[in-house]
Design an enzyme around this catalytic site. Sequence first.
Site, PDB file in Angstrom:
ATOM      1  N   GLY A 269      27.767  59.974 -25.544  1.00  0.00           N
ATOM      2  CA  GLY A 269      27.210  61.318 -25.663  1.00  0.00           C
ATOM      3  C   GLY A 269      25.947  61.309 -26.511  1.00  0.00           C
ATOM      4  O   GLY A 269      25.342  62.342 -26.737  1.00  0.00           O
ATOM      5  N   CYS A 270      25.558  60.131 -26.987  1.00  0.00           N
ATOM      6  CA  CYS A 270      24.317  59.980 -27.743  1.00  0.00           C
ATOM      7  C   CYS A 270      23.317  59.243 -26.861  1.00  0.00           C
ATOM      8  O   CYS A 270      23.695  58.303 -26.170  1.00  0.00           O
ATOM      9  CB  CYS A 270      24.553  59.151 -29.013  1.00  0.00           C
ATOM     10  SG  CYS A 270      25.688  59.889 -30.176  1.00  0.00           S
TER      11      CYS A 270
END
Length: 135
Positions: free
Chosen positions: A50-51
């Site tokens: 998610g980064c």
Amino acid sequence: MSLPATAQEVLDAFAQCPGWEQRARLLMQWGERLAPLSDAERSEANRVHGCESQVWLVGEQRDDLWHFRASSDARLLRGLLAVLLVRVEGLHGSELAALDLGDWFTQLGLQRQLSPSRSNGLNAVLQRMRAIAVD
């Protein structure tokens, strides 16, 4: 909920910064304070998804309190991780669950500089911390 001593130190330091350039410089300095993760800790199992940048997170519980370490391949993100880590250092799982990440970065004067993707990435890190604390 009172702030851990180092979190208060961060808050005081950022309050002294008149503008974004000084905050960015301070953020980089805090990022340099992160304890390095070993090659084994920089594993896929510890990677936060998610980064946009690579981020690794490890956590351990001692005496019912949570302690996290993290690293990233991006300099600015290391700084953001550093100020996040000082905020969550030594919290109970319930305090971690109640933490308002946006409020913390607003207090630091950093919220407006967080792009949506960076903000989402930091939220992914916090969600991963919460997941580790529940397991």
